[in-house]
Design an enzyme around this catalytic site. Structure first.
Site, short mmCIF file in Angstrom:
data_model
loop_
_atom_site.label_atom_id
_atom_site.label_comp_id
_atom_site.label_asym_id
_atom_site.label_seq_id
_atom_site.Cartn_x
_atom_site.Cartn_y
_atom_site.Cartn_z
N GLU A 149 30.10 -9.00 1.58
CA GLU A 149 30.36 -9.12 0.43
C GLU A 149 31.68 -8.44 -0.20
O GLU A 149 32.19 -7.50 0.52
CB GLU A 149 29.16 -9.00 -0.41
CG GLU A 149 28.84 -9.28 -1.81
CD GLU A 149 27.50 -9.52 -2.21
OE1 GLU A 149 27.18 -10.33 -3.29
OE2 GLU A 149 26.83 -8.50 -2.28
N LYS A 186 20.48 -7.84 -10.01
CA LYS A 186 21.71 -7.57 -10.73
C LYS A 186 21.38 -6.28 -11.61
O LYS A 186 21.30 -6.33 -13.02
CB LYS A 186 22.29 -8.68 -11.47
CG LYS A 186 23.60 -8.79 -11.98
CD LYS A 186 24.05 -10.20 -12.48
CE LYS A 186 25.52 -9.94 -12.77
NZ LYS A 186 26.66 -9.75 -11.87
N ARG A 223 18.65 -16.48 -13.22
CA ARG A 223 18.94 -15.19 -12.44
C ARG A 223 18.52 -14.08 -13.14
O ARG A 223 18.02 -13.07 -12.60
CB ARG A 223 20.42 -14.97 -12.15
CG ARG A 223 20.62 -13.89 -11.29
CD ARG A 223 22.16 -13.90 -10.51
NE ARG A 223 23.04 -13.69 -11.38
CZ ARG A 223 24.29 -13.51 -11.26
NH1 ARG A 223 24.86 -13.74 -10.03
NH2 ARG A 223 25.18 -13.55 -12.29
N LEU A 261 23.99 -10.45 -3.66
CA LEU A 261 23.87 -11.03 -4.88
C LEU A 261 23.94 -12.47 -5.00
O LEU A 261 24.97 -13.09 -4.55
CB LEU A 261 24.93 -10.49 -6.00
CG LEU A 261 24.57 -10.97 -7.29
CD1 LEU A 261 23.41 -10.27 -7.93
CD2 LEU A 261 25.74 -10.59 -8.50
N TYR A 285 21.73 -7.09 -16.13
CA TYR A 285 22.64 -7.63 -16.94
C TYR A 285 22.94 -8.78 -16.18
O TYR A 285 22.76 -8.91 -15.05
CB TYR A 285 23.87 -6.67 -16.86
CG TYR A 285 24.75 -6.71 -15.79
CD1 TYR A 285 25.92 -7.20 -15.64
CD2 TYR A 285 24.44 -5.77 -14.62
CE1 TYR A 285 26.84 -7.33 -14.51
CE2 TYR A 285 25.19 -5.77 -13.56
CZ TYR A 285 26.26 -6.45 -13.48
OH TYR A 285 27.09 -6.55 -12.26
N HIS A 333 10.39 9.53 -14.86
CA HIS A 333 10.63 8.88 -13.79
C HIS A 333 9.51 7.72 -13.63
O HIS A 333 9.98 6.45 -13.08
CB HIS A 333 10.64 9.58 -12.43
CG HIS A 333 11.92 10.14 -12.09
ND1 HIS A 333 12.30 11.23 -12.71
CD2 HIS A 333 13.13 9.97 -11.38
CE1 HIS A 333 13.55 11.98 -12.45
NE2 HIS A 333 13.95 10.93 -11.44
N ARG A 360 12.03 10.67 -21.39
CA ARG A 360 12.50 10.82 -19.94
C ARG A 360 11.28 11.09 -19.13
O ARG A 360 10.84 12.17 -19.10
CB ARG A 360 13.62 11.50 -19.74
CG ARG A 360 14.56 11.37 -18.60
CD ARG A 360 15.69 12.24 -18.29
NE ARG A 360 16.25 11.93 -16.96
CZ ARG A 360 16.20 12.53 -15.70
NH1 ARG A 360 15.00 13.40 -15.67
NH2 ARG A 360 16.71 11.96 -14.73
#
Length: 311
Positions: free
Chosen positions: A177, A145, A52, A201, A33, A102, A100
């Site tokens: 951070e 992110k 980014r 980040l 995001y 993995h 679903r």
């Protein structure tokens, strides 16, 4: 229509269901995001956000659904739909929807793109805040992110419970951070912030503040400071897309959140933190450098707004 939701080409109500149950962001946090601040109708530092975003997608092997021009067009359309000139844009991209498993889906699937535009009210004059020192329990690839923010949420909630505004995260004895912000120190007129390795980040506002410091002739050192150096620090501030530059006047600690020893083998959760059980470890001495940076940041934003009006 100030609050606008978007999902795969359709404008939606953000409070109503829009995704499939078998959505990999929903089930695994399998996505990334960005949060973009809009000033005067202009997305601030949009090119850096797009860069980014694409780096994060590449890191987790999601094919970007747009090129840079596609993201610019999407952001512009969202702003036009909203009509807001002072806003935040939350943009999320997941691997897509599939049964679903993995493993990555065997068949080619299309990434899901969602966004929300919300108005951002004027914060007015802010008083300096507090940080609560905590061990950094996040994963080893913080530079991505990703949607997986549970350790950040727990850390920030603990800070809130302590009467603080944010966490001060410590990894291997180094102050690196905050839960949703980059962390800065001022000592003897010099800015000090952790370098952007895998545990940090690469903040967009962090990057902009580095440029501001260069414009102002403020020396900068990218280094991880030890907790033992806290007493030598003159000022602390944090930066983020929505927090901008936020001064800190107090650092707190809690006995159940030790930062000078390795993480315990037995997890101590849940940890209940209250203001009366915290200890003050540091208080600010001089905000001169922070105030210079805040003033320069505000000037840049004012110029951006004026340019938008005259355009």
């Amino acid at each position: 229509m100030p609050v606008v939701g978007y999902y795969n080409g359709q404008y939606v109500n953000p409070s109503e269901a829009a995704i499939a149950i078998d959505e990999r962001g929903h089930e695994f946090g399998d996505g990334i995001y960005e949060v973009i601040r809009v000033y005067g109708g202009q997305p601030f530092l949009l090119e850096w956000h797009i860069e980014r975003l694409q780096n994060s997608l590449n890191a987790i092997r999601i094919t970007s659904p747009y090129d840079a021009n596609g993201y610019r067009e999407l952001i512009q359309n969202l702003l036009e739909k909203s009509g807001e000139t002072e806003a935040s844009i939350y943009l999320q991209i997941t691997r897509g929807s599939a049964v679903r498993n993995h493993l990555f889906p065997a068949a080619e699937i299309t990434p899901n793109v969602s966004a929300v535009v919300r108005p951002v009210p004027d914060k007015g004059e802010q008083t300096p805040g507090k940080l609560l020192m905590q061990p950094d329990e996040r994963w080893a690839n913080v530079y991505i992110k990703t949607l997986n923010l549970l350790p950040n949420i727990i850390a920030k909630q603990a800070a809130h419970d302590a009467g603080a505004d944010e966490a001060l995260l410590v990894r291997d004895g180094k102050m690196i951070e905050s839960a949703s912000s980059n962390l800065w120190f001022v000592r003897d007129g010099e800015l000090i912030t952790a370098p952007t390795d895998r545990y940090i980040l690469p903040g967009i506002t962090r990057r902009f503040v580095l440029e501001l410091a260069n414009e102002l002739g403020i020396p900068v050192r990218e280094e991880k400071l030890s907790v033992t150096e806290l007493s030598s620090i003159d000022a602390i501030f944090i930066t983020g897309t929505l927090s901008e530059i936020f001064a800190i006047d107090t650092v707190l600690s809690h006995p159940d959140l030790p930062v000078s020893t390795p993480l315990q083998d037995v997890a101590p959760h849940p940890i209940v933190v209250t203001p009366d059980t915290c200890k003050t470890e540091w208080t600010a001495k001089n905000f001169d450098v922070v105030n210079r940076l805040k003033e320069a940041f505000s000037q840049h934003i004012d110029e951006l707004r004026k340019a938008s009006v005259s355009a």
